[in-house]
Design an enzyme around this catalytic site. Structure first.
Site, mmCIF file in Angstrom:
data_model
loop_
_atom_site.group_PDB
_atom_site.id
_atom_site.type_symbol
_atom_site.label_atom_id
_atom_site.label_comp_id
_atom_site.label_asym_id
_atom_site.label_seq_id
_atom_site.Cartn_x
_atom_site.Cartn_y
_atom_site.Cartn_z
ATOM 1 C CB CYS A 1 -8.490 -4.958 23.762
ATOM 2 S SG CYS A 1 -7.930 -3.689 24.889
ATOM 3 C CD GLU B 1 -7.556 4.458 -12.526
ATOM 4 O OE1 GLU B 1 -7.589 3.422 -11.851
ATOM 5 O OE2 GLU B 1 -8.554 4.936 -13.048
ATOM 6 N N PRO B 2 -1.659 5.081 -10.853
ATOM 7 C CG PRO B 2 0.448 6.034 -11.156
ATOM 8 C CD PRO B 2 -0.932 5.974 -11.748
ATOM 9 N N GLY B 3 -1.209 4.517 -7.378
ATOM 10 C CA GLY B 3 -1.365 5.101 -6.049
ATOM 11 C C GLY B 3 -0.103 4.811 -5.262
ATOM 12 N NE ARG B 4 0.915 -1.196 -3.649
ATOM 13 C CZ ARG B 4 0.207 -1.584 -2.588
ATOM 14 N NH1 ARG B 4 0.734 -1.514 -1.399
ATOM 15 N NH2 ARG B 4 -1.001 -2.089 -2.743
ATOM 16 C CE1 TYR C 1 -4.523 2.219 -1.610
ATOM 17 C CE2 TYR C 1 -2.362 1.415 -2.248
ATOM 18 C CZ TYR C 1 -3.603 1.900 -2.584
ATOM 19 O OH TYR C 1 -3.919 2.079 -3.902
ATOM 20 N N GLY D 1 -1.423 -0.412 -9.824
ATOM 21 C CA GLY D 1 -0.740 -1.683 -9.637
ATOM 22 C C GLY D 1 0.777 -1.624 -9.720
ATOM 23 N NE ARG E 1 0.684 -3.312 1.506
ATOM 24 C CZ ARG E 1 1.759 -4.093 1.498
ATOM 25 N NH1 ARG E 1 2.550 -4.120 2.542
ATOM 26 N NH2 ARG E 1 2.030 -4.829 0.452
HETATM 27 C C1 LIG Z 1 -9.611 1.557 -9.641
HETATM 28 C C2 LIG Z 1 -8.273 1.652 -8.990
HETATM 29 N N1 LIG Z 1 -7.321 2.384 -9.593
HETATM 30 C C3 LIG Z 1 -6.096 2.526 -9.037
HETATM 31 C C4 LIG Z 1 -5.769 1.912 -7.845
HETATM 32 C C5 LIG Z 1 -4.400 2.125 -7.272
HETATM 33 O O1 LIG Z 1 -3.678 0.957 -7.184
HETATM 34 P P1 LIG Z 1 -2.159 0.993 -6.781
HETATM 35 O O2 LIG Z 1 -2.025 1.763 -5.522
HETATM 36 O O3 LIG Z 1 -1.821 -0.450 -6.626
HETATM 37 O O4 LIG Z 1 -1.405 1.629 -7.895
HETATM 38 C C6 LIG Z 1 -6.725 1.108 -7.185
HETATM 39 C C7 LIG Z 1 -6.410 0.442 -5.931
HETATM 40 O O5 LIG Z 1 -7.153 -0.266 -5.322
HETATM 41 C C8 LIG Z 1 -8.013 0.986 -7.781
HETATM 42 O O6 LIG Z 1 -8.973 0.242 -7.195
#
Ligand SMILES: Cc1ncc(COP(=O)(O)O)c(C=O)c1O
Length: 384
Positions: A335, A267-270, A363, A229, A306
């Protein structure tokens, strides 16, 4: 250099010429800088598990693994990509609201920590397990959390986790399992939040929930996973997340909860990979339609979903062009009139012009339609 774009115009041109368009390119240096900045800001007791769903490109996974990251997986495809890194099992987590049996079997064979989302996960793990298996329990909290964009979905009904009010009954039921031991809590309820105080307010509420579950229901907590998040800017006026505020806030939180001697997990992704990516696509044609100027591109929502899901366009620049500011609707080649990448302001465009979309390292490709989260591609069967 514009922080919304990992590559300058000359680099974008060179990438487009070398690899063709449309294409995604990721700067390992930018991804590493994001990781190092976050690592330096966080207390040592906070583990960073990169959310592979944001971007599972092997070069980035390898780079993060070398920096000491753990990994949060959400499909068998992601588990397989992380298995290729040959890491100790405690550096991988497996989450997701619809885990199928082969996926759970794979996670158990790898020995990774599973984030159980409900009774079915616990029962399936119990049936598959050979010996004792420690899992975390994902809880859907009753408290409201604020998201930058509505992605995870607030405190209403949810497909994720066990509703907070149902946890005591589930803990009581799980006490009879022979193999499965609930040893941690997982809560992730908000996404793309650039305000550290809002993230910390959620984290504080999670620790209060953890304390209640421990004190009132005897829940054992080796780990508390706070999910992802951490937000990033997608527009020049958006300010970045203040990492030092986040780090100090988490240190204060740990100090306020001395009973918790385990590990916190983020658990950062973005945050880790969003800024490292650009998506390059050329203009195929332009047209005016009833007062609206369109540029139709080589790629659209099949590559960048997105904008359609969140209503927010990625930052975009016309490579090697300056001046001119014409409102332009960017359309893809699909299309469907849903295939729009945004209404933006750009110089006058012509066929062949190269556009670069910034902050597309998270994403982007991984959320492309058939690739979403590396789930297997379904077969198509022609029946006569
Ligand atoms: C369980 C879990 N962890 C981590 C994330 C990563 O979130 P973010 O990219 O917002 O940090 C997500 C994203 O959907 C998730 O579902």
């Amino acid at each position: 250099m514009n922080p919304l774009f990992a590559f300058d115009d000359a680099q974008c041109q060179a990438l487009a010429e070398a690899h063709g368009t449309p294409c995604f390119a990721y700067s390992a240096g930018v991804a590493e800088a994001q990781f190092q900045a976050l690592r330096a800001a966080l207390p040592q007791r906070v583990r960073i598990a990169f959310a592979v769903k944001a971007n599972s490109h092997p070069s980035l996974l390898k780079r993060f693994a070398a920096l000491g990251a753990s990994f949060d997986c959400a499909s068998i495809g992601e588990l397989e990509k992380v298995a290729a890194l040959a890491l100790p099992p405690q550096r991988t987590f497996f989450a997701g609201p619809g885990k199928r049996e082969p996926e759970l079997a794979k996670a158990l064979a790898m020995g990774v920590r599973i984030q159980a989302e409900g009774w079915e996960d616990l029962a399936r793990i119990e049936a598959l397990a050979q010996g004792e298996v420690a899992v975390n329990l994902r809880v859907h909290p009753a408290f409201e959390v604020t998201e930058g964009n509505r992605i995870i979905g607030g405190s209403g009904p949810s497909a994720f986790g066990v509703d907070e009010e149902d946890v005591p009954a589930l803990l009581a039921r799980a006490a009879d399992l022979r193999h499965v031991r609930i040893r941690g809590l997982h809560v992730f309820a908000a996404s793309n939040q650039r305000d550290a105080s809002k993230l910390l307010a959620t984290h504080a509420a999670v620790l209060d929930l953890a304390q209640r579950l421990r004190d009132q229901h005897g829940m054992v907590l080796e780990q508390i996973d706070l999910g992802g998040g951490l937000g990033i800017p997608y527009a020049p006026e958006e300010t970045p997340l203040e990492l030092s505020a986040l780090g100090h806030g988490l240190a204060d939180l740990l100090a306020r909860h001395p009973w918790f001697t385990g590990e916190l997990i983020l658990e950062p992704g973005r945050f880790l990979v969003g800024p490292c990516g650009v998506y390059l696509a050329r203009v195929v044609r332009t047209k005016e339609s009833r007062g609206t100027r369109f540029a139709i591109l080589e790629g659209g929502i099949n590559h960048l979903l997105r904008p359609l899901l969140t209503g927010q366009a990625f930052p975009v620049k016309a490579v090697g062009r300056s001046g001119g500011s014409l409102p332009t609707t960017l359309a893809g080649p699909l299309c469907t009139s849903l295939d729009r990448l945004g209404e933006v302001v750009l110089p006058a465009l012509a066929p062949g012009d190269l556009l670069a979309f910034g902050a597309t390292g998270a994403y982007g490709f991984s959320e492309g339609m058939t690739h979403f989260l590396s789930h297997p591609v379904p077969p198509e069967v022609g029946v006569s």
